[in-house]
Design an enzyme around this catalytic site. Structure first.
Site, mmCIF file in Angstrom:
data_model
loop_
_atom_site.group_PDB
_atom_site.id
_atom_site.type_symbol
_atom_site.label_atom_id
_atom_site.label_comp_id
_atom_site.label_asym_id
_atom_site.label_seq_id
_atom_site.Cartn_x
_atom_site.Cartn_y
_atom_site.Cartn_z
ATOM 1 C CB SER A 68 -0.916 0.050 1.315
ATOM 2 O OG SER A 68 -1.858 -1.105 1.231
HETATM 3 N N1 SAM Z 1 -0.622 -4.874 4.088
HETATM 4 C C1 SAM Z 1 -0.025 -5.128 3.038
HETATM 5 C C2 SAM Z 1 1.475 -4.718 2.732
HETATM 6 O O1 SAM Z 1 1.711 -4.062 3.953
HETATM 7 O O2 SAM Z 1 2.123 -4.965 1.963
HETATM 8 C C3 SAM Z 1 -0.727 -4.639 1.752
HETATM 9 C C4 SAM Z 1 -1.504 -5.596 1.009
HETATM 10 S S1 SAM Z 1 -2.335 -5.785 -0.190
HETATM 11 C C5 SAM Z 1 -2.945 -3.888 -0.709
HETATM 12 C C6 SAM Z 1 -3.765 -6.384 -0.083
HETATM 13 C C7 SAM Z 1 -3.535 -7.884 0.312
HETATM 14 O O3 SAM Z 1 -4.711 -8.484 0.737
HETATM 15 C C8 SAM Z 1 -3.030 -8.781 -0.996
HETATM 16 O O4 SAM Z 1 -1.643 -9.377 -0.467
HETATM 17 C C9 SAM Z 1 -3.969 -9.697 -1.007
HETATM 18 O O5 SAM Z 1 -3.817 -11.090 -1.545
HETATM 19 C C10 SAM Z 1 -4.816 -9.804 0.269
HETATM 20 N N2 SAM Z 1 -6.099 -10.247 0.444
HETATM 21 C C11 SAM Z 1 -7.148 -9.997 -0.289
HETATM 22 N N3 SAM Z 1 -8.154 -10.928 -0.036
HETATM 23 C C12 SAM Z 1 -7.862 -11.320 1.054
HETATM 24 C C13 SAM Z 1 -8.514 -12.341 1.833
HETATM 25 N N4 SAM Z 1 -9.681 -12.678 1.896
HETATM 26 N N5 SAM Z 1 -7.670 -12.819 3.005
HETATM 27 C C14 SAM Z 1 -6.652 -12.243 3.027
HETATM 28 N N6 SAM Z 1 -5.779 -11.738 2.352
HETATM 29 C C15 SAM Z 1 -6.490 -11.203 1.399
#
Ligand code: SAM
Length: 219
Positions: A68
């Site tokens: 992000s």
């Molecule tokens: N917090 C992260 C970082 O610091 O890098 C940014 C994450 S990215 C914007 C969003 C993440 O949410 C992705 O890695 C994606 O695979 C994960 N995601 C989406 N749906 C999800 C779910 N149901 N359970 C767990 N992770 C999920």
């Protein structure tokens, strides 16, 4: 000075500049700003992108996901109002950067990721940095009931609706910070559990996140 030292100093200088950018965008919580100043964001991304690590922008990581934007990380963390020792659940571990920020602030961190590759990479990275976050591979739309209740829950992907399991896993006084809306744009929602059965809901700024995919998210 060795090349390694020069690169190290350059990263520190860029982190300081990033913190000033975040201040100018109204991030006020000094503990959040100090964590961003301390955590080396460049090690959470591909070396080919290292030069862009301290821009205030989201960057690609593996599995078609993103780390992000620093402003987004700071704004969500500020909204959580994390205190030292607070138990915090993150949904969407991604690179592990947000989890590192929370650990640095003294939170007891739990984080769920649905992509196996990201789960393993983040686990290794957080371990190398010396942080003891508990990570899980699975569908975070269901929360992580084994360790509930949490003082804070932060969802780092955009949800179509507020996942009800997450609300139920909040402690009284706890806060859930979740972007909710379409796949193109979401409003940041903060839900505070005021008592056993009452909640306060606030709708804040708009953001754009990758989708939250799962049983209580997008298909
Ligand atoms: N917090 C992260 C970082 O610091 O890098 C940014 C994450 S990215 C914007 C969003 C993440 O949410 C992705 O890695 C994606 O695979 C994960 N995601 C989406 N749906 C999800 C779910 N149901 N359970 C767990 N992770 C999920």
């Amino acid at each position: 000075m060795t090349t390694e030292n020069r690169v190290h100093r350059k990263h520190i200088q860029r982190r300081n500049e990033l913190v000033e950018t975040l201040r100018s965008k109204s991030i006020r919580d000094e503990r959040v700003l100090m964590a961003i100043q301390s955590i080396p964001r460049h090690i959470f991304i591909d070396t080919a992108l290292e030069n862009r690590a301290y821009e205030d922008s989201a960057l690609p990581i593996s599995c078609g996901q993103t780390i992000s934007q620093p402003y987004t990380v700071a704004a969500q963390t500020e909204l959580l109002e994390v205190k030292k020792g607070a138990k915090v659940l993150e949904i969407g571990t991604g690179s592990g950067y947000q989890a590192a920020i929370l650990c640095h602030m003294g939170a007891d961190v739990y984080s769920v990721e649905r992509h196996e590759e990201l789960y393993h990479k983040a686990k290794k990275m957080l371990h190398e940095l010396g942080y003891r976050a508990s990570l899980k591979l699975g569908d975070g739309t269901l929360g992580w009931s084994a360790y509930a209740p949490y003082d804070g829950i932060v969802v780092t992907a955009g949800a179509p609706v507020v996942p009800d399991d997450l609300i139920k896993q909040l402690n009284i006084g706890g806060r859930l910070v979740v972007p909710v809306g379409s796949q193109k744009s979401q409003v940041m929602v903060r839900i505070t559990r005021v008592s056993e059965d009452s909640y306060q809901e606030e709708h804040l700024q708009h953001f754009k996140f990758v989708p939250l995919i799962g049983e209580k998210g997008w298909d």
